[in-house]
Design a protein around this motif. Structure first.
Motif, PDB file in Angstrom:
ATOM      1  N   VAL A  18       0.825  -1.204   0.000  1.00 25.42           N
ATOM      2  CA  VAL A  18       0.000   0.000   0.000  1.00 25.42           C
ATOM      3  C   VAL A  18       0.858   1.253   0.000  1.00 25.42           C
ATOM      4  O   VAL A  18       0.491   2.277  -0.572  1.00 25.42           O
ATOM      5  CB  VAL A  18      -0.943  -0.013   1.227  1.00 25.42           C
ATOM      6  N   ARG A  19       2.034   1.174   0.574  1.00 20.36           N
ATOM      7  CA  ARG A  19       2.871   2.366   0.739  1.00 20.36           C
ATOM      8  C   ARG A  19       3.876   2.571  -0.382  1.00 20.36           C
ATOM      9  O   ARG A  19       4.086   3.700  -0.821  1.00 20.36           O
ATOM     10  CB  ARG A  19       3.606   2.288   2.082  1.00 20.36           C
ATOM     11  N   CYS A  20       4.518   1.495  -0.870  1.00 22.01           N
ATOM     12  CA  CYS A  20       5.656   1.696  -1.770  1.00 22.01           C
ATOM     13  C   CYS A  20       5.567   0.936  -3.088  1.00 22.01           C
ATOM     14  O   CYS A  20       6.478   1.037  -3.905  1.00 22.01           O
ATOM     15  CB  CYS A  20       6.952   1.333  -1.060  1.00 22.01           C
ATOM     16  N   SER A  21       4.516   0.172  -3.313  1.00 21.09           N
ATOM     17  CA  SER A  21       4.282  -0.553  -4.573  1.00 21.09           C
ATOM     18  C   SER A  21       5.194  -1.751  -4.794  1.00 21.09           C
ATOM     19  O   SER A  21       5.139  -2.364  -5.850  1.00 21.09           O
ATOM     20  CB  SER A  21       4.389   0.385  -5.791  1.00 21.09           C
ATOM     21  N   LYS A  22       6.025  -2.116  -3.811  1.00 18.10           N
ATOM     22  CA  LYS A  22       6.805  -3.342  -3.929  1.00 18.10           C
ATOM     23  C   LYS A  22       5.893  -4.544  -3.672  1.00 18.10           C
ATOM     24  O   LYS A  22       4.758  -4.395  -3.229  1.00 18.10           O
ATOM     25  CB  LYS A  22       7.962  -3.336  -2.930  1.00 18.10           C
ATOM     26  N   VAL A  23       6.408  -5.744  -3.959  1.00 20.86           N
ATOM     27  CA  VAL A  23       5.615  -6.947  -3.718  1.00 20.86           C
ATOM     28  C   VAL A  23       5.267  -7.049  -2.237  1.00 20.86           C
ATOM     29  O   VAL A  23       6.132  -6.939  -1.367  1.00 20.86           O
ATOM     30  CB  VAL A  23       6.384  -8.201  -4.164  1.00 20.86           C
ATOM     31  N   ALA A  24       3.973  -7.225  -1.944  1.00 16.08           N
ATOM     32  CA  ALA A  24       3.508  -7.321  -0.556  1.00 16.08           C
ATOM     33  C   ALA A  24       3.770  -8.726  -0.024  1.00 16.08           C
ATOM     34  O   ALA A  24       3.449  -9.721  -0.672  1.00 16.08           O
ATOM     35  CB  ALA A  24       2.032  -6.983  -0.475  1.00 16.08           C
ATOM     36  N   LEU A  26       3.291  -9.168   3.607  1.00 15.27           N
ATOM     37  CA  LEU A  26       2.610  -9.195   4.902  1.00 15.27           C
ATOM     38  C   LEU A  26       1.209  -8.638   4.772  1.00 15.27           C
ATOM     39  O   LEU A  26       0.922  -7.841   3.877  1.00 15.27           O
ATOM     40  CB  LEU A  26       3.404  -8.385   5.933  1.00 15.27           C
ATOM     41  N   GLN A  27       0.349  -9.039   5.706  1.00 15.25           N
ATOM     42  CA  GLN A  27      -1.027  -8.565   5.740  1.00 15.25           C
ATOM     43  C   GLN A  27      -1.327  -7.977   7.106  1.00 15.25           C
ATOM     44  O   GLN A  27      -0.824  -8.472   8.126  1.00 15.25           O
ATOM     45  CB  GLN A  27      -2.011  -9.706   5.463  1.00 15.25           C
ATOM     46  N   CYS A  28      -2.152  -6.930   7.154  1.00 13.76           N
ATOM     47  CA  CYS A  28      -2.582  -6.362   8.416  1.00 13.76           C
ATOM     48  C   CYS A  28      -3.408  -7.404   9.173  1.00 13.76           C
ATOM     49  O   CYS A  28      -4.418  -7.907   8.649  1.00 13.76           O
ATOM     50  CB  CYS A  28      -3.427  -5.110   8.172  1.00 13.76           C
ATOM     51  N   PRO A  29      -3.028  -7.772  10.409  1.00 20.70           N
ATOM     52  CA  PRO A  29      -3.756  -8.821  11.143  1.00 20.70           C
ATOM     53  C   PRO A  29      -5.198  -8.440  11.456  1.00 20.70           C
ATOM     54  O   PRO A  29      -6.077  -9.299  11.471  1.00 20.70           O
ATOM     55  CB  PRO A  29      -2.922  -9.003  12.418  1.00 20.70           C
ATOM     56  N   LYS A  30      -5.445  -7.157  11.698  1.00 26.27           N
ATOM     57  CA  LYS A  30      -6.808  -6.709  11.973  1.00 26.27           C
ATOM     58  C   LYS A  30      -7.693  -6.934  10.753  1.00 26.27           C
ATOM     59  O   LYS A  30      -8.830  -7.418  10.870  1.00 26.27           O
ATOM     60  CB  LYS A  30      -6.800  -5.235  12.361  1.00 26.27           C
ATOM     61  N   CYS A  31      -7.180  -6.599   9.575  1.00 32.43           N
ATOM     62  CA  CYS A  31      -7.945  -6.804   8.345  1.00 32.43           C
ATOM     63  C   CYS A  31      -8.218  -8.290   8.109  1.00 32.43           C
ATOM     64  O   CYS A  31      -9.305  -8.681   7.688  1.00 32.43           O
ATOM     65  CB  CYS A  31      -7.199  -6.214   7.148  1.00 32.43           C
ATOM     66  N   LEU A  32      -7.211  -9.122   8.387  1.00 34.52           N
ATOM     67  CA  LEU A  32      -7.406 -10.559   8.219  1.00 34.52           C
ATOM     68  C   LEU A  32      -8.490 -11.069   9.157  1.00 34.52           C
ATOM     69  O   LEU A  32      -9.333 -11.884   8.779  1.00 34.52           O
ATOM     70  CB  LEU A  32      -6.095 -11.303   8.473  1.00 34.52           C
ATOM     71  N   PHE A  43       1.353  -5.151   2.751  1.00 37.44           N
ATOM     72  CA  PHE A  43       2.563  -4.371   2.992  1.00 37.44           C
ATOM     73  C   PHE A  43       3.790  -5.239   2.734  1.00 37.44           C
ATOM     74  O   PHE A  43       3.754  -6.459   2.895  1.00 37.44           O
ATOM     75  CB  PHE A  43       2.588  -3.840   4.427  1.00 37.44           C
ATOM     76  N   CYS A  44       4.874  -4.587   2.344  1.00 38.08           N
ATOM     77  CA  CYS A  44       6.095  -5.342   2.057  1.00 38.08           C
ATOM     78  C   CYS A  44       6.924  -5.579   3.308  1.00 38.08           C
ATOM     79  O   CYS A  44       7.760  -6.486   3.339  1.00 38.08           O
ATOM     80  CB  CYS A  44       6.929  -4.620   1.005  1.00 38.08           C
ATOM     81  N   SER A  45       6.706  -4.765   4.353  1.00 35.62           N
ATOM     82  CA  SER A  45       7.537  -4.867   5.553  1.00 35.62           C
ATOM     83  C   SER A  45       6.841  -4.234   6.740  1.00 35.62           C
ATOM     84  O   SER A  45       5.857  -3.495   6.594  1.00 35.62           O
ATOM     85  CB  SER A  45       8.882  -4.149   5.320  1.00 35.62           C
ATOM     86  N   GLN A  46       7.361  -4.516   7.929  1.00 35.00           N
ATOM     87  CA  GLN A  46       6.847  -3.882   9.142  1.00 35.00           C
ATOM     88  C   GLN A  46       6.999  -2.366   9.080  1.00 35.00           C
ATOM     89  O   GLN A  46       6.142  -1.631   9.564  1.00 35.00           O
ATOM     90  CB  GLN A  46       7.599  -4.433  10.366  1.00 35.00           C
ATOM     91  N   GLU A  47       8.105  -1.903   8.482  1.00 24.85           N
ATOM     92  CA  GLU A  47       8.343  -0.462   8.403  1.00 24.85           C
ATOM     93  C   GLU A  47       7.238   0.233   7.606  1.00 24.85           C
ATOM     94  O   GLU A  47       6.700   1.259   8.036  1.00 24.85           O
ATOM     95  CB  GLU A  47       9.700  -0.177   7.772  1.00 24.85           C
ATOM     96  N   CYS A  48       6.892  -0.333   6.443  1.00 30.78           N
ATOM     97  CA  CYS A  48       5.838   0.272   5.635  1.00 30.78           C
ATOM     98  C   CYS A  48       4.494   0.225   6.359  1.00 30.78           C
ATOM     99  O   CYS A  48       3.693   1.156   6.262  1.00 30.78           O
ATOM    100  CB  CYS A  48       5.739  -0.429   4.279  1.00 30.78           C
ATOM    101  N   ALA A 126       8.758   7.277  -3.878  1.00 35.36           N
ATOM    102  CA  ALA A 126       8.082   6.002  -4.115  1.00 35.36           C
ATOM    103  C   ALA A 126       7.656   5.347  -2.811  1.00 35.36           C
ATOM    104  O   ALA A 126       6.589   4.727  -2.739  1.00 35.36           O
ATOM    105  CB  ALA A 126       8.987   5.065  -4.913  1.00 35.36           C
ATOM    106  N   SER A 127       8.451   5.484  -1.771  1.00 34.05           N
ATOM    107  CA  SER A 127       8.107   4.918  -0.468  1.00 34.05           C
ATOM    108  C   SER A 127       7.524   5.943   0.486  1.00 34.05           C
ATOM    109  O   SER A 127       6.540   5.673   1.175  1.00 34.05           O
ATOM    110  CB  SER A 127       9.348   4.292   0.179  1.00 34.05           C
ATOM    111  N   SER A 128       8.104   7.134   0.506  1.00 38.66           N
ATOM    112  CA  SER A 128       7.718   8.124   1.522  1.00 38.66           C
ATOM    113  C   SER A 128       6.522   8.968   1.120  1.00 38.66           C
ATOM    114  O   SER A 128       5.819   9.517   1.981  1.00 38.66           O
ATOM    115  CB  SER A 128       8.891   9.061   1.817  1.00 38.66           C
ATOM    116  N   GLY A 129       6.292   9.120  -0.185  1.00 34.91           N
ATOM    117  CA  GLY A 129       5.247  10.024  -0.652  1.00 34.91           C
ATOM    118  C   GLY A 129       5.672  11.475  -0.681  1.00 34.91           C
ATOM    119  O   GLY A 129       4.906  12.335  -1.118  1.00 34.91           O
ATOM    120  N   ARG A 130       6.901  11.750  -0.255  1.00 34.52           N
ATOM    121  CA  ARG A 130       7.351  13.143  -0.130  1.00 34.52           C
ATOM    122  C   ARG A 130       8.636  13.373  -0.922  1.00 34.52           C
ATOM    123  O   ARG A 130       9.664  12.764  -0.630  1.00 34.52           O
ATOM    124  CB  ARG A 130       7.588  13.485   1.334  1.00 34.52           C
ATOM    125  N   PRO A 131       8.619  14.273  -1.892  1.00 32.49           N
ATOM    126  CA  PRO A 131       9.831  14.589  -2.669  1.00 32.49           C
ATOM    127  C   PRO A 131      10.706  15.600  -1.927  1.00 32.49           C
ATOM    128  O   PRO A 131      10.889  16.735  -2.363  1.00 32.49           O
ATOM    129  CB  PRO A 131       9.262  15.173  -3.959  1.00 32.49           C
TER     130      PRO A 131
END
Length: 403
Positions: A18-24, A26-32, A43-48, A126-131
Motif C-alpha cells: 500500500v505504501r511503496c508498490s513493492k511486492v507485498a 505481509l497482511q494487516c492482522p486486523k484486516c485478516l 505491505f512489504c515490511s513492518q516499516e511500511c 516512491a516509499s515516503s510520498g514526499r519529494p
C-alpha cells in the motif's frame, strides 16, 4: 503483521504494498481477522505498515460496516479493495464525499495500488510520498543548464514517455474506464524499465492523470467508464535513467460536439504557438502572452492556477512558466534549459475548484477544459520538442496529417 501469500485469493494477481508498490509479503492482522479486502491491507515490511498506520487504521471501521451492508455492484467493488480517494491520496472512504459539484462529473472508487517490480529505479517519493530532496534543491530557485550527458538521458526518457502516452491513446474508446487507461500506462512504463513518476508523488495514488470533461488537471483514474462525446486528457510522466519525462494530450471519446472539438484544437494550437517562440533570449513571460492571445480569439479562457515547469533529474523545478497574459515570470530562456509548456484552456471562466480528493481540479462553472503538454529543450538556435509525436503515433487529431 502476519505473513501471507502475496497474491489476491480471488484474482491470483500479486498484491502491491500500500505504501511503496513493492511486492507485498505481509497482511494487516486486523484486516485478516475482519475478513476485509487484502488489496488495501498488504505491505512489504513492518516499516511500511508502521508508516502507513495513520492512513490505514480508519479503513477497519469503514470496511467492516460496508462488509455488513447488503450486496450490490458498488459493494462488490469495495470487496475488491476499490474505494473513494480523500485527503490528497492519504485516505480512502467507502462513501462518496459531499461536495458542491460544479458539473455533471463525479468521482468513482479507485483500484488498489499497482505493483512496481523491485528492479525498477525509484524516485525518492516512491516509499515516503514526499519529494523532500526535490523541494530543497538549489534548482527550485535557479534554472539549471543541462550537460550533454543529462540531455542525452532526458531525450531517451522522453522518447519512451511518448510511446507510453501513445499506448494510452490507442486504448481510449467508449466503455473503457480511466482505471484501465492507468493500467495501460503503468504496464507500458514498467515494461520499458521505468517508474511512473506520479505514483505516490505527494501521495498521488495512480500512475498517470486522467482528466475528463470539466476536470482541468490531476484527475485520478477510477472506475467510471468513458462515454461517447467525452474528452479526456492523459498526462504521463516517467522516471528513467534518473530523468523525468512529461507530456500530455487531450483525446476525443467517440464523436464529440463542435464546441469540444474547437476547445481541444485551440488548446493544441496554443501549445504549438508557444513552442514556436522558444529560443535563447525569449522571456518566460512571453509564453503566456502568446497563449492568451490565441485562446481569447476563440472566446476561451486560460487557467492561472497551474504553470509549466523545469524538468530533468527533478520532476518539478525552476523555471515556472505561466500560461496567462500579464504574468510576472522573471528570467529568459537559455540554451541547455529544459522545461514544459502545458496550457490548460477552459470553455468558460478560468477559475478552478478542488474536489475532496485534494487532487482533482475542475472548472468553477462546470464547463469543459483541455490541455496539451510537451517537454522542451532550448537549443542554440531554437527549440527541440523532446516529446514530439512520431510517425507511429495514433492518428487521433483530425487537423493533423500523419501520412
Amino acid at each position: 503483521m502476519e505473513g501471507s501469500s502475496n497474491q489476491d485469493a480471488d484474482s491470483g494477481r500479486q498484491l502491491a504494498c500500500v505504501r511503496c508498490s513493492k511486492v507485498a509479503k505481509l497482511q494487516c492482522p486486523k484486516c485478516l481477522g475482519l475478513k476485509l479486502p487484502r488489496a488495501n491491507a498488504s505491505f512489504c515490511s513492518q516499516e511500511c505498515f508502521k508508516e502507513s498506520w495513520i492512513m490505514h487504521k480508519p479503513l477497519h471501521s469503514q470496511l467492516e460496516l460496508q462488509n455488513n451492508a447488503s450486496g450490490n455492484g458498488v459493494h462488490d467493488q469495495y470487496l475488491q479493495g476499490w474505494m473513494y480517494c480523500l485527503r490528497k491520496g492519504q485516505a480512502r472512504s467507502t462513501q462518496l464525499p459531499y461536495f458542491a459539484w460544479t458539473g455533471p462529473l463525479r468521482p468513482y472508487p479507485i483500484s488498489p495500488r499497482r505493483l512496481v517490480p523491485e528492479n525498477i529505479q525509484r524516485p525518492e517519493w516512491a516509499s515516503s510520498g514526499r519529494p523532500q530532496q526535490e523541494m530543497v534543491s538549489e534548482w527550485q530557485t535557479s534554472v539549471e543548464i543541462k550537460s550533454a550527458e543529462q540531455i542525452a538521458r532526458l531525450r531517451h526518457a522522453c522518447k519512451v514517455a511518448r510511446d507510453v502516452l501513445d499506448a494510452a491513446a490507442r486504448a481510449i474508446k467508449p466503455g473503457v474506464t480511466t482505471d484501465k487507461i492507468d493500467e495501460v500506462v503503468h504496464d507500458a512504463t514498467i515494461s520499458a524499465g521505468a517508474y511512473p513518476s506520479p505514483l505516490n508523488y505527494h501521495f498521488f495514488p495512480k500512475s498517470c492523470c486522467t482528466s475528463v470533461n470539466e476536470v482541468v488537471c490531476h484527475g485520478i483514474p477510477d472506475s467510471r467508464q468513458l462515454e461517447e462525446g467525452d474528452i479526456v486528457n492523459v498526462d504521463v510522466t516517467i522516471y528513467l535513467n534518473g530523468c523525468h519525462a512529461d507530456l500530455n494530450e487531450t483525446y476525443f471519446v467517440g464523436k464529440v460536439d463542435q464546441a469540444s472539438e474547437t476547445l481541444v484544437r485551440t488548446t493544441y494550437e496554443c501549445l504549438e504557438k508557444a513552442i514556436a517562440i522558444v529560443k535563447p533570449g525569449v522571456r518566460y513571460r512571453e509564453v503566456g502572452e502568446v497563449i492568451s492571445r490565441h485562446a481569447s480569439l476563440a472566446g476561451l479562457s486560460v487557467v492561472k492556477s497551474y504553470c509549466g515547469h523545469g524538468i530533468g533529474e527533478l520532476f518539478h523545478c525552476a523555471p515556472n512558466i505561466p500560461h496567462y497574459s500579464h504574468n510576472k515570470a522573471v528570467g529568459m530562456m537559455k540554451a541547455g534549459q529544459t522545461f514544459t509548456i502545458e496550457p490548460m484552456i477552459n470553455s468558460g471562466v478560468w477559475r478552478d475548484r478542488m474536489w475532496p480528493d485534494g487532487w482533482t481540479s475542475v472548472t468553477a462553472d462546470g464547463k469543459r477544459s483541455a490541455q496539451f503538454e510537451h517537454t522542451l529543450l532550448v537549443t542554440e538556435t531554437g527549440v527541440e520538442v523532446l516529446t514530439a509525436r512520431v510517425p507511429s503515433s495514433p492518428d487521433v487529431f483530425p487537423w493533423l496529417n500523419n501520412s
